[in-house]
Structure formats: structure tokens, C-alpha cells
Design a protein around this motif. Sequence first.
Motif, PDB file in Angstrom:
ATOM      1  N   PRO A 154       6.223   2.980 -10.965  1.00  0.00           N
ATOM      2  CA  PRO A 154       6.014   3.125 -12.409  1.00  0.00           C
ATOM      3  C   PRO A 154       4.991   4.222 -12.678  1.00  0.00           C
ATOM      4  O   PRO A 154       4.163   4.535 -11.825  1.00  0.00           O
ATOM      5  N   GLU A 155       5.078   4.815 -13.857  1.00  0.00           N
ATOM      6  CA  GLU A 155       4.176   5.915 -14.198  1.00  0.00           C
ATOM      7  C   GLU A 155       2.726   5.455 -14.203  1.00  0.00           C
ATOM      8  O   GLU A 155       1.833   6.159 -13.743  1.00  0.00           O
ATOM      9  N   TYR A 156       2.488   4.266 -14.732  1.00  0.00           N
ATOM     10  CA  TYR A 156       1.139   3.707 -14.763  1.00  0.00           C
ATOM     11  C   TYR A 156       1.149   2.386 -14.019  1.00  0.00           C
ATOM     12  O   TYR A 156       2.158   1.728 -13.919  1.00  0.00           O
ATOM     13  N   GLY A 157       0.007   1.980 -13.525  1.00  0.00           N
ATOM     14  CA  GLY A 157      -0.094   0.694 -12.853  1.00  0.00           C
ATOM     15  C   GLY A 157      -0.566   0.862 -11.421  1.00  0.00           C
ATOM     16  O   GLY A 157      -0.814   1.969 -10.942  1.00  0.00           O
ATOM     17  N   GLY A 158      -0.697  -0.232 -10.762  1.00  0.00           N
ATOM     18  CA  GLY A 158      -1.206  -0.222  -9.406  1.00  0.00           C
ATOM     19  C   GLY A 158      -2.719  -0.090  -9.405  1.00  0.00           C
ATOM     20  O   GLY A 158      -3.318   0.354 -10.379  1.00  0.00           O
ATOM     21  N   ASN A 159      -3.338  -0.511  -8.338  1.00  0.00           N
ATOM     22  CA  ASN A 159      -4.789  -0.402  -8.200  1.00  0.00           C
ATOM     23  C   ASN A 159      -5.105   0.765  -7.286  1.00  0.00           C
ATOM     24  O   ASN A 159      -4.745   0.738  -6.109  1.00  0.00           O
ATOM     25  N   PRO A 160      -5.789   1.788  -7.790  1.00  0.00           N
ATOM     26  CA  PRO A 160      -6.111   2.938  -6.940  1.00  0.00           C
ATOM     27  C   PRO A 160      -7.178   2.570  -5.916  1.00  0.00           C
ATOM     28  O   PRO A 160      -8.119   1.839  -6.214  1.00  0.00           O
ATOM     29  N   VAL A 161      -6.990   3.065  -4.693  1.00  0.00           N
ATOM     30  CA  VAL A 161      -7.944   2.873  -3.608  1.00  0.00           C
ATOM     31  C   VAL A 161      -8.231   4.253  -3.035  1.00  0.00           C
ATOM     32  O   VAL A 161      -7.315   4.930  -2.568  1.00  0.00           O
ATOM     33  N   LYS A 162      -9.487   4.680  -3.091  1.00  0.00           N
ATOM     34  CA  LYS A 162      -9.842   6.005  -2.608  1.00  0.00           C
ATOM     35  C   LYS A 162     -10.633   5.861  -1.312  1.00  0.00           C
ATOM     36  O   LYS A 162     -11.649   5.188  -1.269  1.00  0.00           O
ATOM     37  N   LEU A 163     -10.130   6.487  -0.247  1.00  0.00           N
ATOM     38  CA  LEU A 163     -10.795   6.494   1.052  1.00  0.00           C
ATOM     39  C   LEU A 163     -10.987   7.940   1.469  1.00  0.00           C
ATOM     40  O   LEU A 163     -10.015   8.625   1.795  1.00  0.00           O
ATOM     41  N   LEU A 177       0.857  -1.186   0.000  1.00  0.00           N
ATOM     42  CA  LEU A 177       0.000   0.000   0.000  1.00  0.00           C
ATOM     43  C   LEU A 177       0.893   1.237   0.000  1.00  0.00           C
ATOM     44  O   LEU A 177       1.735   1.405   0.884  1.00  0.00           O
ATOM     45  N   VAL A 178       0.725   2.081  -1.031  1.00  0.00           N
ATOM     46  CA  VAL A 178       1.600   3.231  -1.240  1.00  0.00           C
ATOM     47  C   VAL A 178       0.759   4.493  -1.370  1.00  0.00           C
ATOM     48  O   VAL A 178      -0.317   4.474  -1.974  1.00  0.00           O
ATOM     49  N   GLN A 179       1.245   5.578  -0.794  1.00  0.00           N
ATOM     50  CA  GLN A 179       0.636   6.889  -1.027  1.00  0.00           C
ATOM     51  C   GLN A 179       1.633   7.705  -1.832  1.00  0.00           C
ATOM     52  O   GLN A 179       2.781   7.894  -1.425  1.00  0.00           O
ATOM     53  N   ARG A 180       1.188   8.152  -3.005  1.00  0.00           N
ATOM     54  CA  ARG A 180       2.069   8.948  -3.868  1.00  0.00           C
ATOM     55  C   ARG A 180       2.373  10.295  -3.219  1.00  0.00           C
ATOM     56  O   ARG A 180       1.528  10.878  -2.555  1.00  0.00           O
ATOM     57  N   VAL A 181       3.583  10.795  -3.455  1.00  0.00           N
ATOM     58  CA  VAL A 181       3.985  12.106  -2.970  1.00  0.00           C
ATOM     59  C   VAL A 181       3.301  13.157  -3.825  1.00  0.00           C
ATOM     60  O   VAL A 181       3.271  13.037  -5.058  1.00  0.00           O
ATOM     61  N   LYS A 182       2.734  14.160  -3.198  1.00  0.00           N
ATOM     62  CA  LYS A 182       2.039  15.216  -3.937  1.00  0.00           C
ATOM     63  C   LYS A 182       3.049  16.227  -4.468  1.00  0.00           C
ATOM     64  O   LYS A 182       4.000  16.576  -3.774  1.00  0.00           O
ATOM     65  N   PRO A 183       2.853  16.714  -5.690  1.00  0.00           N
ATOM     66  CA  PRO A 183       3.782  17.696  -6.252  1.00  0.00           C
ATOM     67  C   PRO A 183       3.679  19.034  -5.520  1.00  0.00           C
ATOM     68  O   PRO A 183       2.647  19.350  -4.924  1.00  0.00           O
ATOM     69  N   ALA A 184       4.736  19.807  -5.595  1.00  0.00           N
ATOM     70  CA  ALA A 184       4.767  21.113  -4.949  1.00  0.00           C
ATOM     71  C   ALA A 184       3.745  22.056  -5.582  1.00  0.00           C
ATOM     72  O   ALA A 184       3.577  22.066  -6.803  1.00  0.00           O
ATOM     73  N   GLU A 185       3.057  22.804  -4.746  1.00  0.00           N
ATOM     74  CA  GLU A 185       2.067  23.759  -5.249  1.00  0.00           C
ATOM     75  C   GLU A 185       2.656  25.150  -5.422  1.00  0.00           C
ATOM     76  O   GLU A 185       2.045  26.004  -6.035  1.00  0.00           O
ATOM     77  N   ARG A 186       3.834  25.365  -4.851  1.00  0.00           N
ATOM     78  CA  ARG A 186       4.518  26.659  -4.949  1.00  0.00           C
ATOM     79  C   ARG A 186       5.969  26.446  -5.353  1.00  0.00           C
ATOM     80  O   ARG A 186       6.559  25.426  -5.055  1.00  0.00           O
ATOM     81  N   THR A 187       6.522  27.459  -5.990  1.00  0.00           N
ATOM     82  CA  THR A 187       7.953  27.431  -6.291  1.00  0.00           C
ATOM     83  C   THR A 187       8.716  27.860  -5.046  1.00  0.00           C
ATOM     84  O   THR A 187       8.118  28.301  -4.060  1.00  0.00           O
ATOM     85  N   SER A 188      10.029  27.772  -5.095  1.00  0.00           N
ATOM     86  CA  SER A 188      10.837  28.177  -3.941  1.00  0.00           C
ATOM     87  C   SER A 188      10.725  29.678  -3.673  1.00  0.00           C
ATOM     88  O   SER A 188      10.938  30.129  -2.553  1.00  0.00           O
ATOM     89  N   SER A 189      10.364  30.461  -4.690  1.00  0.00           N
ATOM     90  CA  SER A 189      10.203  31.906  -4.495  1.00  0.00           C
ATOM     91  C   SER A 189       8.788  32.287  -4.050  1.00  0.00           C
ATOM     92  O   SER A 189       8.507  33.456  -3.823  1.00  0.00           O
ATOM     93  N   LEU A 229      -2.340   0.220  -4.544  1.00  0.00           N
ATOM     94  CA  LEU A 229      -1.822  -1.100  -4.205  1.00  0.00           C
ATOM     95  C   LEU A 229      -0.969  -1.594  -5.363  1.00  0.00           C
ATOM     96  O   LEU A 229      -1.438  -1.681  -6.499  1.00  0.00           O
ATOM     97  N   PHE A 230       0.299  -1.866  -5.085  1.00  0.00           N
ATOM     98  CA  PHE A 230       1.233  -2.377  -6.077  1.00  0.00           C
ATOM     99  C   PHE A 230       1.725  -3.749  -5.625  1.00  0.00           C
ATOM    100  O   PHE A 230       1.753  -4.043  -4.437  1.00  0.00           O
ATOM    101  N   ARG A 231       2.136  -4.562  -6.581  1.00  0.00           N
ATOM    102  CA  ARG A 231       2.863  -5.789  -6.242  1.00  0.00           C
ATOM    103  C   ARG A 231       4.302  -5.383  -5.902  1.00  0.00           C
ATOM    104  O   ARG A 231       4.813  -4.390  -6.411  1.00  0.00           O
ATOM    105  N   ASP A 232       4.933  -6.183  -5.076  1.00  0.00           N
ATOM    106  CA  ASP A 232       6.320  -5.904  -4.687  1.00  0.00           C
ATOM    107  C   ASP A 232       7.223  -5.851  -5.923  1.00  0.00           C
ATOM    108  O   ASP A 232       8.119  -5.023  -6.011  1.00  0.00           O
ATOM    109  N   SER A 233       6.954  -6.688  -6.910  1.00  0.00           N
ATOM    110  CA  SER A 233       7.789  -6.743  -8.110  1.00  0.00           C
ATOM    111  C   SER A 233       7.595  -5.546  -9.020  1.00  0.00           C
ATOM    112  O   SER A 233       8.414  -5.275  -9.892  1.00  0.00           O
ATOM    113  N   GLU A 234       6.482  -4.787  -8.867  1.00  0.00           N
ATOM    114  CA  GLU A 234       6.219  -3.616  -9.713  1.00  0.00           C
ATOM    115  C   GLU A 234       6.975  -2.386  -9.239  1.00  0.00           C
ATOM    116  O   GLU A 234       7.131  -1.427  -9.993  1.00  0.00           O
TER     117      GLU A 234
END
Length: 100
Positions: free
Chosen positions: A73-82, A16-28, A89-94
Motif C-alpha cells: 500500500p502507498e501508506y502504512g507499515g512501520n518504518p524501521v531504520k538500521l 519485514l519488507v525492503q521497498r524497491v528504490k526508484p531508478a536514478e537514470r533513464t534508459s538513455s 514491517l507490514f501485517r500479512d493482511s496489509e
Amino acid sequence: MSAAAKRIIPLLDRVLVQRVKPAERTSSGLYIPEKAQQMLNEGVVLSAGPGMINNDGKTLPMHVKAGDRVLLPEYGGNPVKLGEDEYHLFRDSEILAKLN
């Protein structure tokens, strides 16, 4: 980890993985428009199953554990929304790599 994510217990070689969210602001301090934000291929492992069972009936250990930062990977995994949170959800090999 949210209480909802603790209810999900991966089986076999699932992670079970939670993707890191991209930055909403620049460093400035400038806001980045939502369409210009890149989807990051990085995530944090929230929980992992016990491992895959081989032909001899022995459990093969997982390569990752809770708290590891991983390259996905860019694509793949089963999305789970709570609620408002989305997990995958990814397999260990993915999973491509562990990040330090």
C-alpha cells in the motif's frame, strides 16, 4: 540482505519488507532529479513471522515468504531504520499482492 536486517525477526503475522528504490537514470542515461522520482509500491520480503494464531490456537500460515516480490500500500507499515537502510514491517493482511 544486510546483517542488520537479519537481526530483525518478525513476530506473528508481521512481514519485514525492503521497498524497491526508484531508478536514478533513464534508459538513455539521463539522471532523474530526486523530486521527480516516484515512490514505488513494490518491495522484497526479507523475512516473515510464523503466522497469526486463530481462536482454536492453531497457527494460520503466511501468504508470503522471504524472497517474494510484493505490491505494497502507498501508506502504512512501520518504518524501521538500521544504519542507512530503511525497512518496513507490514501485517500479512496489509500486503496487496505477490508479483511474478
